[in-house]
Design an enzyme around this catalytic site. Structure first.
Site, mmCIF file in Angstrom:
data_model
loop_
_atom_site.group_PDB
_atom_site.id
_atom_site.type_symbol
_atom_site.label_atom_id
_atom_site.label_comp_id
_atom_site.label_asym_id
_atom_site.label_seq_id
_atom_site.Cartn_x
_atom_site.Cartn_y
_atom_site.Cartn_z
ATOM 1 N N GLN A 105 0.854 -1.202 0.000
ATOM 2 C CA GLN A 105 0.000 0.000 0.000
ATOM 3 C C GLN A 105 0.882 1.243 0.000
ATOM 4 O O GLN A 105 0.382 2.359 -0.075
ATOM 5 C CB GLN A 105 -0.878 0.009 1.251
ATOM 6 C CG GLN A 105 -1.815 -1.161 1.322
ATOM 7 C CD GLN A 105 -2.416 -1.283 2.718
ATOM 8 O OE1 GLN A 105 -3.446 -0.697 3.011
ATOM 9 N NE2 GLN A 105 -1.762 -2.018 3.579
ATOM 10 N N HIS A 123 -1.422 1.481 -4.377
ATOM 11 C CA HIS A 123 -1.804 2.895 -4.385
ATOM 12 C C HIS A 123 -0.916 3.745 -5.264
ATOM 13 O O HIS A 123 -0.789 4.948 -5.058
ATOM 14 C CB HIS A 123 -1.816 3.431 -2.938
ATOM 15 C CG HIS A 123 -2.850 2.766 -2.093
ATOM 16 N ND1 HIS A 123 -2.819 2.749 -0.726
ATOM 17 C CD2 HIS A 123 -3.973 2.079 -2.448
ATOM 18 C CE1 HIS A 123 -3.860 2.073 -0.271
ATOM 19 N NE2 HIS A 123 -4.569 1.657 -1.284
ATOM 20 N N VAL A 228 3.466 -4.386 15.340
ATOM 21 C CA VAL A 228 3.811 -4.034 16.721
ATOM 22 C C VAL A 228 2.615 -4.176 17.659
ATOM 23 O O VAL A 228 2.795 -4.251 18.871
ATOM 24 C CB VAL A 228 4.399 -2.592 16.828
ATOM 25 C CG1 VAL A 228 5.783 -2.526 16.210
ATOM 26 C CG2 VAL A 228 3.476 -1.577 16.182
ATOM 27 N N ALA A 246 8.789 -5.027 12.315
ATOM 28 C CA ALA A 246 9.079 -5.781 11.094
ATOM 29 C C ALA A 246 10.582 -5.837 10.835
ATOM 30 O O ALA A 246 11.124 -6.878 10.430
ATOM 31 C CB ALA A 246 8.372 -5.123 9.908
#
Ligand code: NAD
Length: 259
Positions: A105, A123, A228, A246
């Protein structure tokens, strides 16, 4: 709503190793360690540029100079950033044929910078300027986004051809715009063929990304989620959920998957 179950790296690695067609869905969280805050955090972009005031196609038509300030801010951020260990781990996993594609995204281009080849930019991307009226495109200059809105060159040379849009805009999807048809086709292709979806750093609240986890789960794919904090996915779809950053989780997970 189910309670969230927390999983271990080893459990995730076992699922990933067993998969034949793994695809990642990434969001703003994967780029936080690169210095791009997710939009919802207190320092995020939305705190400065209210989405419904700046990030809509209507706003760009009505007040291009105002919306351009948001484009300039995003462009400046993205130009100053480098890919982080989460992006590079995904690129390595793709190289080793343990990841078929990244559906992102994000509009920051950091997956490609890290070396990922098969990236579907849901996007759009900020590296290209495009005319919403005639689809004319040009690459962003090396020096970055021009300080003022750039008129579409065709609007000048073909009088009367541009009724609504006079300016180019970064080729990103604003609220009120449809996803590109090829992007939808690519997502449907992977939705129907993947057996594992790894969801990384996204609240998965924004459609159409929000629909993908449910759709692949219904088709029998497994889900690993890295975030998280728990999300709607971890609360409702019982994924293999790894709580944490990540950029800290993906490098050791990559090692285990490729061991
Ligand atoms: P979001 O802001 O809604 O959610 C970000 C998610 O990332 C949250 O769930 C948060 O808990 C998690 N997160 C934060 N830091 C993390 C980390 N270090 N490791 C793992 N997870 C972490 O973002 P979204 O779901 O991607 O949706 C917002 C929209 O804004 C998207 O459509 C995207 O296009 C756009 N956006 C793009 C960028 C970018 O290009 N880098 C940045 C901000 C927003």
């Amino acid at each position: 709503m189910k309670s969230v179950e927390y999983s271990s790296l080893e459990q995730a690695a076992e699922i990933w190793r067993a998969s034949k067609v793994a695809v990642a869905l990434t969001g703003a969280g994967i780029s936080v360690a690169s210095g791009i805050p997710d939009f919802r955090s207190p320092k995020g972009l939305w705190s400065e540029f209210a989405p419904m005031e700046y990030a809509t196609l209507d706003a760009f038509i009505q007040e291009p100079n105002k919306v351009w300030q948001m484009f300039l801010a995003v462009n400046k951020l993205a130009r100053e950033c480098q890919a982080n260990t989460a992006h590079t781990s995904l690129a390595e996993l793709e190289k080793a044929d343990k990841l078929k594609a990244v559906i992102t995204q994000n509009i920051d281009g950091l997956h490609q910078l890290a070396g990922s080849k098969n990236v579907i930019e849901m996007h759009g991307c900020g590296r290209i300027l495009a005319c919403p009226e005639c689809n004319y495109t040009e690459a962003l200059p090396e020096a970055g986004l021009q300080i003022e809105p750039v008129p579409c060159p065709r609007a000048r040379t073909i009088p009367g051809s541009h009724r609504t849009h006079r300016y180019l805009k970064p080729n990103v999807i604003l609220f009120g715009e449809d996803l590109k048809r090829e992007v939808i086709q690519d997502i449907i292709h992977w939705q129907n063929s993947m057996d594992l979806l790894i969801i990384i750093g996204t609240s998965a609240d924004v459609y159409p990304a929000a629909a993908l986890p449910n759709a692949v789960k219904a088709l029998g794919a497994k889900i690993i989620e890295i975030n998280v904090e728990p999300t709607r996915v971890s609360r409702t779809l019982s994924p293999c959920f790894l709580q944490g950053k990540a950029e800290e989780i993906l490098p050791p997970l990559q090692k285990l998957v490729l061991a």
